[in-house]
Design a protein around this motif. Structure first.
Motif, PDB file in Angstrom:
ATOM      1  N   SER A  49     -12.883   7.876  -2.532  1.00  0.00           N
ATOM      2  CA  SER A  49     -12.734   9.299  -2.849  1.00  0.00           C
ATOM      3  C   SER A  49     -12.316  10.043  -1.591  1.00  0.00           C
ATOM      4  CB  SER A  49     -14.035   9.863  -3.411  1.00  0.00           C
ATOM      5  OG  SER A  49     -15.079   9.741  -2.478  1.00  0.00           O
ATOM      6  N   GLY A  50     -11.718  11.207  -1.762  1.00  0.00           N
ATOM      7  CA  GLY A  50     -11.228  11.973  -0.632  1.00  0.00           C
ATOM      8  C   GLY A  50      -9.731  12.132  -0.724  1.00  0.00           C
ATOM      9  N   ARG A  51      -9.182  13.049   0.076  1.00  0.00           N
ATOM     10  CA  ARG A  51      -7.770  13.396  -0.048  1.00  0.00           C
ATOM     11  C   ARG A  51      -6.884  12.752   1.013  1.00  0.00           C
ATOM     12  NH1 ARG A  51      -7.535  19.759  -1.796  1.00  0.00           N
ATOM     13  NH2 ARG A  51      -8.755  19.543  -3.718  1.00  0.00           N
ATOM     14  N   THR A  52      -7.447  12.017   1.927  1.00  0.00           N
ATOM     15  CA  THR A  52      -6.636  11.397   2.963  1.00  0.00           C
ATOM     16  C   THR A  52      -5.874  10.217   2.393  1.00  0.00           C
ATOM     17  OG1 THR A  52      -8.247  12.041   4.621  1.00  0.00           O
ATOM     18  CG2 THR A  52      -6.700  10.312   5.225  1.00  0.00           C
ATOM     19  N   PHE A  53      -4.633  10.069   2.808  1.00  0.00           N
ATOM     20  CA  PHE A  53      -3.807   8.965   2.321  1.00  0.00           C
ATOM     21  C   PHE A  53      -4.279   7.657   2.938  1.00  0.00           C
ATOM     22  CE2 PHE A  53      -0.317   7.043   0.335  1.00  0.00           C
ATOM     23  CZ  PHE A  53       0.275   6.155   1.231  1.00  0.00           C
ATOM     24  N   ILE A  54      -4.531   6.696   2.074  1.00  0.00           N
ATOM     25  CA  ILE A  54      -4.961   5.374   2.511  1.00  0.00           C
ATOM     26  C   ILE A  54      -3.763   4.436   2.524  1.00  0.00           C
ATOM     27  CG2 ILE A  54      -6.358   3.360   1.900  1.00  0.00           C
ATOM     28  CD1 ILE A  54      -8.395   5.267   0.684  1.00  0.00           C
ATOM     29  N   TYR A  55      -3.640   3.643   3.584  1.00  0.00           N
ATOM     30  CA  TYR A  55      -2.599   2.634   3.630  1.00  0.00           C
ATOM     31  C   TYR A  55      -3.043   1.339   2.954  1.00  0.00           C
ATOM     32  CZ  TYR A  55       0.525  -0.990   5.229  1.00  0.00           C
ATOM     33  OH  TYR A  55       1.390  -2.057   5.248  1.00  0.00           O
ATOM     34  N   ALA A  56      -4.215   0.874   3.298  1.00  0.00           N
ATOM     35  CA  ALA A  56      -4.710  -0.380   2.728  1.00  0.00           C
ATOM     36  C   ALA A  56      -6.229  -0.329   2.627  1.00  0.00           C
ATOM     37  CB  ALA A  56      -4.292  -1.568   3.582  1.00  0.00           C
ATOM     38  N   LEU A  57      -6.746  -1.127   1.734  1.00  0.00           N
ATOM     39  CA  LEU A  57      -8.191  -1.262   1.592  1.00  0.00           C
ATOM     40  C   LEU A  57      -8.528  -2.741   1.655  1.00  0.00           C
ATOM     41  CD1 LEU A  57     -10.414   0.913  -0.568  1.00  0.00           C
ATOM     42  CD2 LEU A  57     -10.929  -1.507  -0.367  1.00  0.00           C
ATOM     43  N   ALA A  58      -9.582  -3.082   2.357  1.00  0.00           N
ATOM     44  CA  ALA A  58      -9.920  -4.485   2.571  1.00  0.00           C
ATOM     45  C   ALA A  58     -11.404  -4.730   2.372  1.00  0.00           C
ATOM     46  CB  ALA A  58      -9.518  -4.906   3.987  1.00  0.00           C
ATOM     47  N   TRP A  59     -11.715  -5.977   2.157  1.00  0.00           N
ATOM     48  CA  TRP A  59     -13.101  -6.440   2.120  1.00  0.00           C
ATOM     49  C   TRP A  59     -13.354  -7.303   3.365  1.00  0.00           C
ATOM     50  CZ3 TRP A  59     -16.732  -4.805  -1.208  1.00  0.00           C
ATOM     51  CH2 TRP A  59     -16.306  -4.195  -2.391  1.00  0.00           C
ATOM     52  N   PHE A  60     -14.483  -7.039   3.981  1.00  0.00           N
ATOM     53  CA  PHE A  60     -14.990  -7.853   5.077  1.00  0.00           C
ATOM     54  C   PHE A  60     -16.367  -8.357   4.671  1.00  0.00           C
ATOM     55  CE2 PHE A  60     -12.215  -6.989   8.794  1.00  0.00           C
ATOM     56  CZ  PHE A  60     -11.402  -6.013   8.248  1.00  0.00           C
ATOM     57  N   GLY A 114      -7.372  -8.168   1.616  1.00  0.00           N
ATOM     58  CA  GLY A 114      -6.899  -6.797   1.707  1.00  0.00           C
ATOM     59  C   GLY A 114      -5.756  -6.549   0.745  1.00  0.00           C
ATOM     60  N   ILE A 115      -5.545  -5.274   0.401  1.00  0.00           N
ATOM     61  CA  ILE A 115      -4.475  -4.885  -0.501  1.00  0.00           C
ATOM     62  C   ILE A 115      -3.934  -3.535  -0.048  1.00  0.00           C
ATOM     63  CG2 ILE A 115      -6.102  -3.799  -2.137  1.00  0.00           C
ATOM     64  CD1 ILE A 115      -4.240  -4.798  -4.410  1.00  0.00           C
ATOM     65  N   THR A 116      -2.623  -3.398  -0.060  1.00  0.00           N
ATOM     66  CA  THR A 116      -2.043  -2.109   0.297  1.00  0.00           C
ATOM     67  C   THR A 116      -2.150  -1.157  -0.886  1.00  0.00           C
ATOM     68  OG1 THR A 116       0.162  -2.880  -0.337  1.00  0.00           O
ATOM     69  CG2 THR A 116      -0.447  -3.080   1.972  1.00  0.00           C
ATOM     70  N   GLY A 165       1.716  -3.893   7.356  1.00  0.00           N
ATOM     71  CA  GLY A 165       0.999  -5.139   7.162  1.00  0.00           C
ATOM     72  C   GLY A 165      -0.488  -4.897   7.044  1.00  0.00           C
ATOM     73  N   ILE A 166      -1.166  -5.766   6.357  1.00  0.00           N
ATOM     74  CA  ILE A 166      -2.610  -5.653   6.176  1.00  0.00           C
ATOM     75  C   ILE A 166      -3.286  -6.158   7.437  1.00  0.00           C
ATOM     76  CG2 ILE A 166      -4.581  -6.465   4.835  1.00  0.00           C
ATOM     77  CD1 ILE A 166      -2.623  -6.678   2.433  1.00  0.00           C
ATOM     78  N   ARG A 167      -4.094  -5.313   8.008  1.00  0.00           N
ATOM     79  CA  ARG A 167      -4.765  -5.653   9.267  1.00  0.00           C
ATOM     80  C   ARG A 167      -6.066  -6.392   8.980  1.00  0.00           C
ATOM     81  NH1 ARG A 167      -1.148  -1.738  10.717  1.00  0.00           N
ATOM     82  NH2 ARG A 167      -1.704  -0.196   9.169  1.00  0.00           N
TER      83      ARG A 167
END
Length: 125
Positions: A24-35, A48-50, A104-106
């Motif tokens: 949630s939130g208005r900031t643009f996300i590039y990618a989301l990942a699981w650690f 990770g997924i873009t 790229g996914i970091r």
């Protein structure tokens, strides 16, 4: 950005679990990942997924067993974990980063800007 992780639990080896991470939130996300972080070990990248192109990347240890996906309508990313092993036992964290640098996914924890709370996954033998 706020990230809310859920879906952890106790499962026998060979079983499955699905983790969810709601953003949630208005900031643009590039990618989301699981650690994940097991006791006494460093936090490690899992998958990770873009956000826009849905490109994915997996750690070798989970490739072929875990699947990361995204639901645009719900702003939620999922981690489907199949064929779980005792060595998958850890606290799982979702993280997101803003657009920066090369595409790229970091995979390093220091490269992520927002973190959710962890959810415990325990796989019994």
């Amino acid at each position: 950005v706020q990230l809310q992780a859920s879906g952890g639990g106790l499962v026998q080896a060979g079983g499955s679990l699905r983790l969810s991470c709601a953003a949630s939130g208005r900031t643009f996300i590039y990618a989301l990942a699981w650690f994940r972080q097991a006791p006494g070990k460093e936090r490690e990248f899992v998958a990770g997924i873009t956000w826009s192109s849905r490109s994915t990347y997996y750690a070798d240890s989970v490739k072929g067993r875990f699947t990361i996906s995204r639901d645009n309508a719900k702003n939620t990313v999922y981690l489907q974990m199949n064929s779980l092993k005792p060595e998958d036992t850890a606290v799982y964290y979702c993280a997101a980063d803003r657009p920066k640098g090369p595409i790229g996914i970091r995979t390093m924890t220091s490269e992520y800007d927002w973190w959710g709370q962890g959810t415990q996954v325990t796989v019994s033998s």
